[in-house]
Design a protein around this motif. Structure first.
Motif, PDB file in Angstrom:
ATOM      1  N   LYS A   1       8.108   1.214  -6.910  1.00  0.00           N
ATOM      2  CA  LYS A   1       8.363   2.575  -7.380  1.00  0.00           C
ATOM      3  C   LYS A   1       8.369   2.592  -8.893  1.00  0.00           C
ATOM      4  CE  LYS A   1      11.626   6.418  -7.038  1.00  0.00           C
ATOM      5  NZ  LYS A   1      12.934   6.888  -6.490  1.00  0.00           N
ATOM      6  N   VAL A   2       7.656   3.583  -9.451  1.00  0.00           N
ATOM      7  CA  VAL A   2       7.618   3.728 -10.898  1.00  0.00           C
ATOM      8  C   VAL A   2       8.935   4.343 -11.357  1.00  0.00           C
ATOM      9  CG1 VAL A   2       6.413   4.813 -12.839  1.00  0.00           C
ATOM     10  CG2 VAL A   2       5.126   4.029 -10.831  1.00  0.00           C
ATOM     11  N   PRO A   3       9.627   3.717 -12.304  1.00  0.00           N
ATOM     12  CA  PRO A   3      10.937   4.248 -12.740  1.00  0.00           C
ATOM     13  C   PRO A   3      10.811   5.650 -13.333  1.00  0.00           C
ATOM     14  CG  PRO A   3      10.615   1.988 -13.501  1.00  0.00           C
ATOM     15  CD  PRO A   3       9.309   2.440 -12.951  1.00  0.00           C
ATOM     16  N   GLY A   4      11.758   6.517 -12.948  1.00  0.00           N
ATOM     17  CA  GLY A   4      11.796   7.871 -13.464  1.00  0.00           C
ATOM     18  C   GLY A   4      10.867   8.848 -12.761  1.00  0.00           C
ATOM     19  N   THR A   5      10.104   8.364 -11.795  1.00  0.00           N
ATOM     20  CA  THR A   5       9.193   9.244 -11.048  1.00  0.00           C
ATOM     21  C   THR A   5       9.353   8.979  -9.554  1.00  0.00           C
ATOM     22  OG1 THR A   5       7.361   7.644 -11.119  1.00  0.00           O
ATOM     23  CG2 THR A   5       7.525   9.206 -12.948  1.00  0.00           C
ATOM     24  N   LYS A   6       8.717   9.821  -8.759  1.00  0.00           N
ATOM     25  CA  LYS A   6       8.702   9.642  -7.319  1.00  0.00           C
ATOM     26  C   LYS A   6       7.452   8.914  -6.820  1.00  0.00           C
ATOM     27  CE  LYS A   6      11.402  13.838  -6.442  1.00  0.00           C
ATOM     28  NZ  LYS A   6      11.438  15.149  -5.713  1.00  0.00           N
ATOM     29  N   TRP A   7       6.646   8.441  -7.762  1.00  0.00           N
ATOM     30  CA  TRP A   7       5.376   7.816  -7.410  1.00  0.00           C
ATOM     31  C   TRP A   7       5.587   6.373  -6.977  1.00  0.00           C
ATOM     32  CZ3 TRP A   7       1.734   4.437 -10.164  1.00  0.00           C
ATOM     33  CH2 TRP A   7       0.473   4.401  -9.543  1.00  0.00           C
ATOM     34  N   LYS A   8       5.000   6.019  -5.861  1.00  0.00           N
ATOM     35  CA  LYS A   8       5.069   4.657  -5.335  1.00  0.00           C
ATOM     36  C   LYS A   8       3.656   4.126  -5.132  1.00  0.00           C
ATOM     37  CE  LYS A   8       9.376   5.436  -2.786  1.00  0.00           C
ATOM     38  NZ  LYS A   8      10.032   5.378  -1.442  1.00  0.00           N
ATOM     39  N   PHE A   9       3.532   2.814  -5.248  1.00  0.00           N
ATOM     40  CA  PHE A   9       2.236   2.189  -4.984  1.00  0.00           C
ATOM     41  C   PHE A   9       2.467   0.835  -4.337  1.00  0.00           C
ATOM     42  CE2 PHE A   9       3.484   0.439  -9.023  1.00  0.00           C
ATOM     43  CZ  PHE A   9       3.003  -0.857  -9.028  1.00  0.00           C
ATOM     44  N   CYS A  10       1.429   0.374  -3.676  1.00  0.00           N
ATOM     45  CA  CYS A  10       1.486  -0.898  -2.959  1.00  0.00           C
ATOM     46  C   CYS A  10       0.329  -1.770  -3.417  1.00  0.00           C
ATOM     47  CB  CYS A  10       1.400  -0.656  -1.445  1.00  0.00           C
ATOM     48  SG  CYS A  10       1.487  -2.176  -0.467  1.00  0.00           S
ATOM     49  N   LEU A  11       0.601  -3.051  -3.653  1.00  0.00           N
ATOM     50  CA  LEU A  11      -0.458  -3.962  -4.077  1.00  0.00           C
ATOM     51  C   LEU A  11      -1.453  -4.246  -2.968  1.00  0.00           C
ATOM     52  CD1 LEU A  11       1.604  -6.580  -6.132  1.00  0.00           C
ATOM     53  CD2 LEU A  11       0.344  -4.589  -6.981  1.00  0.00           C
ATOM     54  N   ASN A  12      -1.008  -4.107  -1.741  1.00  0.00           N
ATOM     55  CA  ASN A  12      -1.882  -4.426  -0.602  1.00  0.00           C
ATOM     56  C   ASN A  12      -1.727  -3.339   0.458  1.00  0.00           C
ATOM     57  OD1 ASN A  12      -3.563  -5.660   1.218  1.00  0.00           O
ATOM     58  ND2 ASN A  12      -2.247  -7.439   1.578  1.00  0.00           N
ATOM     59  N   PRO A  13      -2.461  -2.217   0.327  1.00  0.00           N
ATOM     60  CA  PRO A  13      -2.294  -1.125   1.297  1.00  0.00           C
ATOM     61  C   PRO A  13      -2.986  -1.349   2.628  1.00  0.00           C
ATOM     62  CG  PRO A  13      -3.943  -0.545  -0.323  1.00  0.00           C
ATOM     63  CD  PRO A  13      -3.391  -1.875  -0.739  1.00  0.00           C
ATOM     64  N   GLY A  14      -3.754  -2.421   2.753  1.00  0.00           N
ATOM     65  CA  GLY A  14      -4.461  -2.675   4.015  1.00  0.00           C
ATOM     66  C   GLY A  14      -5.686  -3.532   3.787  1.00  0.00           C
ATOM     67  N   PRO A  15      -6.555  -3.615   4.763  1.00  0.00           N
ATOM     68  CA  PRO A  15      -7.779  -4.421   4.608  1.00  0.00           C
ATOM     69  C   PRO A  15      -8.681  -3.873   3.504  1.00  0.00           C
ATOM     70  CG  PRO A  15      -7.376  -3.901   6.918  1.00  0.00           C
ATOM     71  CD  PRO A  15      -6.424  -3.064   6.121  1.00  0.00           C
ATOM     72  N   PHE A  16      -9.450  -4.764   2.931  1.00  0.00           N
ATOM     73  CA  PHE A  16     -10.412  -4.388   1.908  1.00  0.00           C
ATOM     74  C   PHE A  16     -11.504  -3.532   2.542  1.00  0.00           C
ATOM     75  CE2 PHE A  16     -14.055  -5.326  -0.942  1.00  0.00           C
ATOM     76  CZ  PHE A  16     -13.499  -4.902  -2.132  1.00  0.00           C
ATOM     77  N   ASN A  17     -11.705  -2.312   2.033  1.00  0.00           N
ATOM     78  CA  ASN A  17     -12.603  -1.372   2.700  1.00  0.00           C
ATOM     79  C   ASN A  17     -13.835  -1.081   1.858  1.00  0.00           C
ATOM     80  OD1 ASN A  17     -12.032   1.209   1.041  1.00  0.00           O
ATOM     81  ND2 ASN A  17      -9.978   0.542   1.642  1.00  0.00           N
ATOM     82  N   VAL A  18     -14.741  -0.297   2.448  1.00  0.00           N
ATOM     83  CA  VAL A  18     -16.045  -0.031   1.835  1.00  0.00           C
ATOM     84  C   VAL A  18     -15.924   0.865   0.610  1.00  0.00           C
ATOM     85  CG1 VAL A  18     -16.463   1.943   3.365  1.00  0.00           C
ATOM     86  CG2 VAL A  18     -18.407   0.750   2.344  1.00  0.00           C
ATOM     87  N   LYS A  19     -14.934   1.755   0.575  1.00  0.00           N
ATOM     88  CA  LYS A  19     -14.782   2.638  -0.579  1.00  0.00           C
ATOM     89  C   LYS A  19     -14.369   1.852  -1.827  1.00  0.00           C
ATOM     90  CE  LYS A  19     -13.744   6.847   1.998  1.00  0.00           C
ATOM     91  NZ  LYS A  19     -12.823   7.992   2.182  1.00  0.00           N
ATOM     92  N   GLU A  20     -13.466   0.906  -1.664  1.00  0.00           N
ATOM     93  CA  GLU A  20     -13.107   0.042  -2.786  1.00  0.00           C
ATOM     94  C   GLU A  20     -14.319  -0.741  -3.267  1.00  0.00           C
ATOM     95  OE1 GLU A  20      -8.703  -1.554  -2.257  1.00  0.00           O
ATOM     96  OE2 GLU A  20      -9.827  -1.723  -0.383  1.00  0.00           O
ATOM     97  N   HIS A  21     -15.092  -1.227  -2.329  1.00  0.00           N
ATOM     98  CA  HIS A  21     -16.277  -2.019  -2.666  1.00  0.00           C
ATOM     99  C   HIS A  21     -17.286  -1.189  -3.449  1.00  0.00           C
ATOM    100  CE1 HIS A  21     -19.258  -5.296  -1.107  1.00  0.00           C
ATOM    101  NE2 HIS A  21     -18.943  -5.446  -2.380  1.00  0.00           N
ATOM    102  N   VAL A  22     -17.475   0.061  -3.057  1.00  0.00           N
ATOM    103  CA  VAL A  22     -18.428   0.929  -3.752  1.00  0.00           C
ATOM    104  C   VAL A  22     -17.955   1.221  -5.181  1.00  0.00           C
ATOM    105  CG1 VAL A  22     -19.382   3.256  -3.783  1.00  0.00           C
ATOM    106  CG2 VAL A  22     -19.361   1.965  -1.661  1.00  0.00           C
TER     107      VAL A  22
END
Length: 203
Positions: free
Chosen positions: A136-157
């Protein structure tokens, strides 16, 4: 007064002046033909089904049609940590290597296809090793994950697009080289960087 004659199934009325008039059944035949022609024309207001619309997106090349899907999966993550890391690394690496080898008599060019092939095992390796903990980013409601799932085609593109941007040559780098080598003058780093960046901007 007048006389009636029958010619090949049609009734023709002739008056004393010699003029003739077609019977109504000929007009009905013409109306029928006009209606059939209108039915054959496509109605622009007709809504095509999903299958018919997808058939238009199918590539005529068999190899492409078998490997490239015509549908989109909005659930796939796109702006992931893996995409940014591999995309920026591939962009900077290809930019440096292509510029470094461009000074050779026979320059070596590394295209974005090479990076596209190289980042696939790296992306899958990061998907298998990175933690799935959410940060979680301090002071905000924004969260992120280093590994959200399998490597997909959109990331590859997107990584391939990053690599393609770095693989393209820099136009104004020859100006910097001429000033330093031919005219024997020192050019400030920020001035040289500004010249290179402004030459890449296309209006």
């Amino acid at each position: 007064m007048g006389r009636k004659e029958v010619h090949s199934g049609s009734e023709v009325m002739e008056d004393s002046c010699g003029s003739s008039s077609l019977t109504p059944w000929i007009n009905s035949e013409r109306n029928t033909e006009t209606q059939s022609d209108n039915e054959e024309k496509e109605d622009p207001n007709v809504c095509y089904t999903e299958n018919e619309a997808n058939e238009e997106d199918v590539s005529p090349i068999e190899q492409v049609a078998l490997t490239v899907p015509t549908t989109d999966d909005p659930s796939l993550p796109v702006l992931t940590f893996r995409m940014w890391v591999l995309g920026l690394l591939s962009c900077m690496s290809l930019s440096f290597l292509n510029q470094f080898f461009s000074y050779r008599i026979e320059p070596l060019t590394i295209t974005a296809v090479s990076a596209q092939i190289a980042v696939l095992p790296l992306g899958r390796f990061m998907a298998a090793t990175l933690p799935e903990t959410k940060f979680k980013v301090p002071g905000t409601k924004w969260k992120f994950c280093l590994n959200p799932g399998p490597f997909n085609v959109k990331e590859h593109v997107l990584i391939t697009i990053f690599a393609g941007a770095g693989a393209s040559p820099v136009n104004a780098i020859h100006i910097v080289n001429i000033i330093k080598i031919f005219y024997k003058r020192n050019l400030d780093l920020y001035v040289a960087l500004l010249i290179v960046l402004m030459s890449q901007v296309k209006v």
